[in-house]
Enzyme design. Structure first.
Site, short mmCIF file in Angstrom:
data_model
loop_
_atom_site.label_atom_id
_atom_site.label_comp_id
_atom_site.label_asym_id
_atom_site.label_seq_id
_atom_site.Cartn_x
_atom_site.Cartn_y
_atom_site.Cartn_z
NE ARG A 99 -9.96 3.23 13.49
CZ ARG A 99 -10.22 4.02 14.52
NH1 ARG A 99 -11.29 3.79 15.28
NH2 ARG A 99 -9.43 5.03 14.81
CG HIS A 110 -7.53 0.87 16.06
ND1 HIS A 110 -7.05 1.90 16.84
CD2 HIS A 110 -7.37 1.28 14.78
CE1 HIS A 110 -6.64 2.88 16.05
NE2 HIS A 110 -6.83 2.54 14.80
N GLY A 161 0.87 -1.17 0.00
CA GLY A 161 0.00 0.00 0.00
C GLY A 161 0.91 1.22 0.00
N GLY A 214 -0.09 4.34 -0.34
CA GLY A 214 -0.93 5.52 -0.13
C GLY A 214 -0.36 6.38 0.98
N1 APR Z 1 -2.50 -4.45 -3.03
C1 APR Z 1 -1.68 -3.40 -2.82
N2 APR Z 1 -2.14 -2.15 -2.57
C2 APR Z 1 -3.45 -1.96 -2.57
C3 APR Z 1 -4.38 -3.01 -2.80
C4 APR Z 1 -3.84 -4.31 -3.04
N3 APR Z 1 -4.63 -5.36 -3.25
N4 APR Z 1 -5.63 -2.49 -2.74
C5 APR Z 1 -5.50 -1.17 -2.48
N5 APR Z 1 -4.19 -0.86 -2.38
C6 APR Z 1 -3.59 0.45 -2.14
C7 APR Z 1 -4.31 1.58 -2.85
O1 APR Z 1 -4.02 1.60 -4.25
C8 APR Z 1 -3.76 2.80 -2.11
O2 APR Z 1 -2.62 3.35 -2.76
O3 APR Z 1 -3.62 0.82 -0.78
C9 APR Z 1 -3.37 2.23 -0.74
C10 APR Z 1 -4.15 2.85 0.40
O4 APR Z 1 -3.75 4.17 0.50
P1 APR Z 1 -4.75 5.36 0.91
O5 APR Z 1 -5.98 5.26 0.10
O6 APR Z 1 -3.95 6.62 0.90
O7 APR Z 1 -5.15 4.97 2.41
P2 APR Z 1 -4.30 5.22 3.74
O8 APR Z 1 -4.69 6.50 4.34
O9 APR Z 1 -2.87 4.95 3.46
O10 APR Z 1 -4.91 4.07 4.67
C11 APR Z 1 -4.65 2.71 4.41
O11 APR Z 1 -4.61 2.12 6.73
O12 APR Z 1 -5.09 3.38 8.61
C12 APR Z 1 -5.58 2.43 7.70
O13 APR Z 1 -7.96 2.83 7.66
C13 APR Z 1 -6.78 2.94 6.93
O14 APR Z 1 -7.38 0.82 5.97
C14 APR Z 1 -6.75 2.05 5.71
C15 APR Z 1 -5.25 1.83 5.49
#
Ligand code: APR
Length: 321
Positions: free
Chosen positions: A99, A186, A20, A22
């Site tokens: 959540r 959490h 991920g 993000g």
């Molecule tokens: N494999 C890899 N990455 C993935 C997949 C997958 N199958 N599905 C989604 N992603 C990526 C998305 O493309 C995105 O870039 O996960 C990333 C999530 O990033 P954000 O949308 O910015 O979310 P973020 O704020 O980082 O939160 C991620 O952490 O705190 C928790 O509740 C929050 O569940 C969420 C997670």
């Protein structure tokens, strides 16, 4: 410096994969390399995004003065043999969502991610960040088949940091003087423990009135929602990333650090087969000990209530399967 055995490209002797790329994942990657803790592989399904963020971070290295290698990828080959895999993949909350609303979509993502992780890094320690946290830990534990010492949820470190920050703001003292303990799931049922929270060693209960403590406890319980409400387009990421990195550092450096984390309880605290936040000792083996605090009847019943809501989510997961 010893070279990591399994990857020709690695520089440091430790390798961490962050899934991920993000807000949370990229911030985790940044903190890991800028602290010179390890090499980092950043993985995401979005083409170009992990590669672009990794390159950007690598270009900051000369300024930040570190030699950690960081690279981005859309598949798992480069992650092979990771010491730790931090999973942040998923969708974050939007205003009005709990959540738990993320359960269906994020459990599917978690399942597919963990299958790949197990294939390439069968000895890794998993740090789970995706929400709903306790249920995602359950999925990761079940799908990986890893022992409970190697599947750890990031929740308590973040919740305790929020409580510490709010206590420090209220008392106008350094955050370094504040220690705080938060148990449970959490979510809204988390259990901040003022009796086990201190200001320069003095119990919080001797420093603030019960009414003022309750205000801080309440703000801690809603700490995530407060930030979602402000950001509107996503959820918190600086503090969650810092919390995950504190856990990773304790493991990579074998610090034997006691931190509140979500772990699979098997009778501890009278809770059976559920991931619930309790203090654990983190070292190179992952969870090396589960610390049993002496709780009052009220604290114990709050923890049981919190575990019950985790149990309800796990049952909902089973219905989805
Ligand atoms: N494999 C890899 N990455 C993935 C997949 C997958 N199958 N599905 C989604 N992603 C990526 C998305 O493309 C995105 O870039 O996960 C990333 C999530 O990033 P954000 O949308 O910015 O979310 P973020 O704020 O980082 O939160 C991620 O952490 O705190 C928790 O509740 C929050 O569940 C969420 C997670």
């Amino acid at each position: 410096m010893k070279r990591h055995q399994t990857c020709g490209r690695c520089i440091m002797d430790k390798k961490v994969t962050v899934i991920g790329a993000g807000n949370v994942g990229a911030t985790v990657a940044q903190r890991l390399v800028e602290k010179s803790l390890c090499d980092v592989i950043l993985i995401d399904v979005l083409e170009g995004v992990p590669q672009g963020k990794a390159l950007d971070l690598a270009e900051a290295a000369p300024i930040e003065k570190h030699d950690s290698m960081i690279m981005g990828a859309n598949s798992y080959e480069e992650s092979a043999g990771s010491d730790i895999v931090i999973i942040t993949a998923g969708v974050p909350r939007k205003p009005g969502m709990s959540r738990d609303d993320l359960l269906t979509i994020n459990s599917r993502i978690m399942k597919s991610v963990v299958q790949e992780v197990v294939r390439y890094s069968p000895a890794a320690i998993l740090i789970i960040v995706s929400n709903p946290l306790d249920a995602m830990c359950h999925v990761a534990h079940e799908v990986s088949g890893f022992p409970r010492s190697r599947v750890i949820g990031m929740a308590g470190v973040l919740d305790a940091a929020r409580f510490r920050a709010f206590i420090a703001m209220a008392l106008q003292v350094s955050v370094e003087n504040i220690h705080a303990t938060v148990l449970g799931g959490h979510g809204d049922t988390m259990v901040p423990l003022p009796r086990y929270s201190t200001v320069a060693g003095v119990p919080l209960t001797e420093v603030l009135s019960p009414e003022r403590i309750e205000v801080l406890v309440d703000r801690t319980r809603n700490g995530g929602a407060e930030i979602v409400g402000l950001l509107k387009t996503g959820s918190a990421f600086y503090a969650p990333a810092a919390a995950a990195v504190e856990m990773a550092e304790a493991i990579l450096k074998d610090r034997k650090k006691i931190l509140p984390c979500a772990v699979y309880l098997q009778g501890e605290y009278d809770i059976q087969d559920l991931f619930v936040g309790v203090p654990v000792k983190l070292g190179k083996g992952g969870v090396e000990d589960i610390i049993q605090l002496h709780l009052t009847e009220d604290e114990m019943s709050a923890l049981k209530k919190s575990a019950q809501s985790v149990g309800e989510l796990v049952n909902a997961l089973k219905r989805l399967a």
